[in-house]
Design an enzyme around this catalytic site. Sequence first.
Site, PDB file in Angstrom:
ATOM      1  N   LYS A  54      17.476 -14.718 -19.142  1.00  0.00           N
ATOM      2  CA  LYS A  54      17.202 -16.300 -18.619  1.00  0.00           C
ATOM      3  C   LYS A  54      17.340 -17.338 -19.910  1.00  0.00           C
ATOM      4  O   LYS A  54      18.008 -18.264 -19.862  1.00  0.00           O
ATOM      5  CB  LYS A  54      16.033 -16.241 -17.794  1.00  0.00           C
ATOM      6  CG  LYS A  54      16.077 -15.612 -16.743  1.00  0.00           C
ATOM      7  CD  LYS A  54      14.520 -15.618 -16.035  1.00  0.00           C
ATOM      8  CE  LYS A  54      15.031 -14.661 -14.614  1.00  0.00           C
ATOM      9  NZ  LYS A  54      13.580 -14.216 -14.175  1.00  0.00           N
ATOM     10  N   GLN A  98       7.625 -15.517 -14.723  1.00  0.00           N
ATOM     11  CA  GLN A  98       8.132 -13.958 -14.484  1.00  0.00           C
ATOM     12  C   GLN A  98       7.412 -13.215 -13.577  1.00  0.00           C
ATOM     13  O   GLN A  98       6.024 -12.731 -14.224  1.00  0.00           O
ATOM     14  CB  GLN A  98       8.524 -13.472 -15.937  1.00  0.00           C
ATOM     15  CG  GLN A  98       9.370 -12.038 -15.703  1.00  0.00           C
ATOM     16  CD  GLN A  98      10.732 -12.270 -15.141  1.00  0.00           C
ATOM     17  OE1 GLN A  98      11.446 -13.235 -15.341  1.00  0.00           O
ATOM     18  NE2 GLN A  98      11.022 -11.372 -13.983  1.00  0.00           N
ATOM     19  N   ASP A 121      11.791 -21.765  -9.251  1.00  0.00           N
ATOM     20  CA  ASP A 121      11.920 -20.410  -8.361  1.00  0.00           C
ATOM     21  C   ASP A 121      11.734 -20.636  -6.888  1.00  0.00           C
ATOM     22  O   ASP A 121      12.039 -19.714  -6.212  1.00  0.00           O
ATOM     23  CB  ASP A 121      10.638 -19.366  -8.811  1.00  0.00           C
ATOM     24  CG  ASP A 121      11.299 -18.401  -9.605  1.00  0.00           C
ATOM     25  OD1 ASP A 121      12.523 -18.063  -9.663  1.00  0.00           O
ATOM     26  OD2 ASP A 121      10.706 -17.613 -10.625  1.00  0.00           O
TER      27      ASP A 121
END
Length: 301
Positions: A54, A98, A121
Amino acid sequence: MSTTKLIDGKAAAARVLTQVKEDVATLKRDGIEPALAVILLGEDPASQVYVRNKILRAEEAGIRSLEYRLGTDTSQAQLLNVIAELNADPGVNGILLQLPLPAHIEEARALQAIDPRKDVDGFHSENVGGLSQGRDVLTPCTPSGCMYLLREACGDLSGKHAVVIGRSNIVGKPMAALLLQAHCSVTVVHSRSTDAKSLCQLADIVIAAVGKPRLIDASWLKPGAVVIDVGINRIDDQGRSRLVGDVDFDSALPQVSAITPVPGGVGPMTIAFLMKNTVTAALQQAQAQRSQSEAVCLSIY
Ligand code: NAD
């Protein structure tokens, strides 16, 4: 093997990332520098690889990245403090926590602590609710990537019958909401469904998000179905470790009109849409700030 049936996620992700890079350059010319903060708790090897990828993709796209590596023993309160600091920092546009988190951290509470405007997200309840109402909100990256691939493969999705296999908050549920928004008829099947296979046999579009290696073979699929395989499963294949999807690719291929491979299908799209969401968040925050300062000017005069 026919290659025309293959939906190439790597190539599609490269196209999305090229567009993101151009958008970042445009924003920078306008004085806006998109920035993404990535928080990683603990030492999970797969998570470390995901975070590294990422950060790399962000750098390639010109997005500033900030990495917060916290120890496995980080407390809930310490994590919430880091999130609060990032929420308050106007130089940070996107915050990614994460997953999975260590067992002592309440995942829902941590995700809910992220400012919904920075929730790249799309897991905050405000964004989840907005998606189900069809509002223009930050949406989860994997399902967004699947929608992009589907639109490329099928064009207009209106009226198609889509079966989503799996009902997780991360993939299955938001996927179903996005398909509904695209005017599909949507069926969601899951571990308690008694007729998952027979429902799947009726589908024009199948989204497999189960986490069971090669569960879905040709017998589940209508001839000509379009199959998006979200599953990533590591298996031992004659002493060698390799990745397979939830779909038995070799069995399904002759039956389908298009299918994503694993790897090289949905996986690259997830990161590409994380970058896209970061740029969207940066733009929306800048617009909100500007309209606020205009409102202040108006109230002064
Ligand atoms: P999850 O474990 O949270 O959810 C799995 C779902 O599958 C559940 O809703 C369960 O009810 C359903 N299920 C289980 N057995 C079933 C069966 N026999 N028939 C029908 N449904 C069944 O998993 P998840 O987070 O949604 O992830 C699913 C898969 O997608 C995993 O392999 C994961 O690694 C992968 N994944 C890939 C990406 C990507 O970027 N490509 C992103 C997220 C998840």
